[in-house]
Scaffold this active site. Structure first.
Site, PDB file in Angstrom:
ATOM      1  N   GLY A  45       6.549  -3.884   1.584  1.00 32.63           N
ATOM      2  CA  GLY A  45       5.506  -4.320   2.510  1.00 32.63           C
ATOM      3  C   GLY A  45       4.158  -4.304   1.829  1.00 32.63           C
ATOM      4  O   GLY A  45       3.949  -3.539   0.872  1.00 32.63           O
ATOM      5  N   GLN A  50      -4.976  -4.282   1.184  1.00 35.58           N
ATOM      6  CA  GLN A  50      -4.526  -3.721  -0.098  1.00 35.58           C
ATOM      7  C   GLN A  50      -4.836  -4.649  -1.271  1.00 35.58           C
ATOM      8  O   GLN A  50      -4.822  -4.216  -2.421  1.00 35.58           O
ATOM      9  CB  GLN A  50      -3.015  -3.425  -0.067  1.00 35.58           C
ATOM     10  CG  GLN A  50      -2.652  -2.297   0.883  1.00 35.58           C
ATOM     11  CD  GLN A  50      -1.166  -2.022   0.852  1.00 35.58           C
ATOM     12  OE1 GLN A  50      -0.402  -2.680   1.538  1.00 35.58           O
ATOM     13  NE2 GLN A  50      -0.742  -1.069   0.047  1.00 35.58           N
ATOM     14  N   CYS A  92       3.585   4.059  -0.881  1.00 33.47           N
ATOM     15  CA  CYS A  92       2.616   2.996  -0.634  1.00 33.47           C
ATOM     16  C   CYS A  92       2.185   2.418  -1.978  1.00 33.47           C
ATOM     17  O   CYS A  92       1.932   3.184  -2.917  1.00 33.47           O
ATOM     18  CB  CYS A  92       1.411   3.576   0.108  1.00 33.47           C
ATOM     19  SG  CYS A  92       0.147   2.356   0.490  1.00 33.47           S
ATOM     20  N   LEU A  93       2.098   1.099  -2.059  1.00 29.48           N
ATOM     21  CA  LEU A  93       1.693   0.470  -3.327  1.00 29.48           C
ATOM     22  C   LEU A  93       0.255   0.836  -3.694  1.00 29.48           C
ATOM     23  O   LEU A  93      -0.120   0.745  -4.853  1.00 29.48           O
ATOM     24  CB  LEU A  93       1.857  -1.057  -3.244  1.00 29.48           C
ATOM     25  CG  LEU A  93       3.311  -1.554  -3.133  1.00 29.48           C
ATOM     26  CD1 LEU A  93       3.341  -3.067  -2.968  1.00 29.48           C
ATOM     27  CD2 LEU A  93       4.131  -1.133  -4.344  1.00 29.48           C
ATOM     28  N   HIS A 134       3.768   1.184   9.228  1.00 30.53           N
ATOM     29  CA  HIS A 134       2.967   1.568   8.056  1.00 30.53           C
ATOM     30  C   HIS A 134       1.970   0.442   7.713  1.00 30.53           C
ATOM     31  O   HIS A 134       0.794   0.701   7.459  1.00 30.53           O
ATOM     32  CB  HIS A 134       3.933   1.848   6.893  1.00 30.53           C
ATOM     33  CG  HIS A 134       3.296   2.111   5.561  1.00 30.53           C
ATOM     34  ND1 HIS A 134       3.499   3.270   4.848  1.00 30.53           N
ATOM     35  CD2 HIS A 134       2.469   1.349   4.784  1.00 30.53           C
ATOM     36  CE1 HIS A 134       2.819   3.217   3.710  1.00 30.53           C
ATOM     37  NE2 HIS A 134       2.190   2.053   3.638  1.00 30.53           N
ATOM     38  N   GLU A 135       2.466  -0.802   7.737  1.00 35.34           N
ATOM     39  CA  GLU A 135       1.597  -1.938   7.354  1.00 35.34           C
ATOM     40  C   GLU A 135       0.531  -2.214   8.416  1.00 35.34           C
ATOM     41  O   GLU A 135      -0.614  -2.513   8.078  1.00 35.34           O
ATOM     42  CB  GLU A 135       2.438  -3.191   7.087  1.00 35.34           C
ATOM     43  CG  GLU A 135       3.467  -3.064   5.968  1.00 35.34           C
ATOM     44  CD  GLU A 135       2.916  -2.518   4.660  1.00 35.34           C
ATOM     45  OE1 GLU A 135       1.723  -2.738   4.370  1.00 35.34           O
ATOM     46  OE2 GLU A 135       3.673  -1.842   3.944  1.00 35.34           O
ATOM     47  N   HIS A 138      -2.356  -0.017   7.996  1.00 30.79           N
ATOM     48  CA  HIS A 138      -3.301  -0.470   6.967  1.00 30.79           C
ATOM     49  C   HIS A 138      -4.395  -1.352   7.573  1.00 30.79           C
ATOM     50  O   HIS A 138      -5.544  -1.314   7.141  1.00 30.79           O
ATOM     51  CB  HIS A 138      -2.582  -1.290   5.886  1.00 30.79           C
ATOM     52  CG  HIS A 138      -2.001  -0.480   4.773  1.00 30.79           C
ATOM     53  ND1 HIS A 138      -2.764   0.320   3.950  1.00 30.79           N
ATOM     54  CD2 HIS A 138      -0.719  -0.358   4.329  1.00 30.79           C
ATOM     55  CE1 HIS A 138      -1.968   0.888   3.039  1.00 30.79           C
ATOM     56  NE2 HIS A 138      -0.729   0.511   3.258  1.00 30.79           N
TER      57      HIS A 138
HETATM   58 ZN    ZN Z   1       0.948   1.137   2.221  1.00 26.86          ZN
END
Ligand code: ZN
Length: 171
Positions: A45, A50, A92-93, A134-135, A138
């Site tokens: 995701g 991000q 998380c990226l 989670h997304e 963000h």
């Molecule tokens: Zn994340």
């Protein structure tokens, strides 16, 4: 085009994003770039902030084996969340190589606009439910480490500050 992923701490990861208005070529390009960036990372995701775009758009694909199922969610809203909760080890990226257990509703119903401008809704369960929550977090400037205790959160933040200093030195 692969876009660079912001690493925590970054003020852009703490801000609430603006709704996407008209679905323009720019929005379509952003979605395509985000999917490419997510698959390349690799991740399941990715949310627009991000990659430094403060808009309410996310991409995801939680299929681990078999044909890919790329999804683009524009202006997603959680309509319903189950009382039942589940714990997943999240990463998380924007917080590379750090993982922690996070408890969230096991199922959620989400509605969103797709790239054709059509309204969609779907009930998500399992990994998809965790990922979509989670997304969406963000888009509201919230990270999975915000669910952890202050000590764990500070420890991870310090590691990320160190990582960013090292990357800056390497140029
Ligand atoms: Zn994340």
């Amino acid at each position: 085009m692969i876009r660079s992923i912001l690493i925590h701490p970054d003020p852009r990861l703490k801000k609430r994003c603006e709704p996407v208005g008209e679905i323009t070529d720019e929005v379509r390009r952003l979605a395509a770039d985000m999917l490419e960036t997510m698959y390349e990372a690799p991740g399941i995701g990715l949310a627009a902030p991000q990659v430094g775009v403060m808009k309410r758009l996310l991409v995801m694909d939680c299929i681990k084996e078999g044909p890919a199922e790329p999804m683009v969610l524009i202006n997603p809203v959680v309509d319903w969340a189950s009382e039942d909760q589940t714990v997943y080890e999240e990463g998380c990226l924007s917080i590379p190589d750090q993982y922690a257990d996070v408890k969230r509703p096991a199922e959620v119903r989400v509605r969103w606009t797709d790239l054709e401008g059509a309204q969609q809704d779907r009930q998500f369960a399992g990994l998809w439910a965790t990922c979509v929550q989670h997304e969406i977090d963000h888009l509201d400037g919230k990270l999975f480490i915000d669910y952890l205790g202050p000590l764990k959160r500070q420890m991870i933040t310090r590691k990320m500050e160190k990582l960013k200093r090292e990357r800056a030195r390497e140029g």
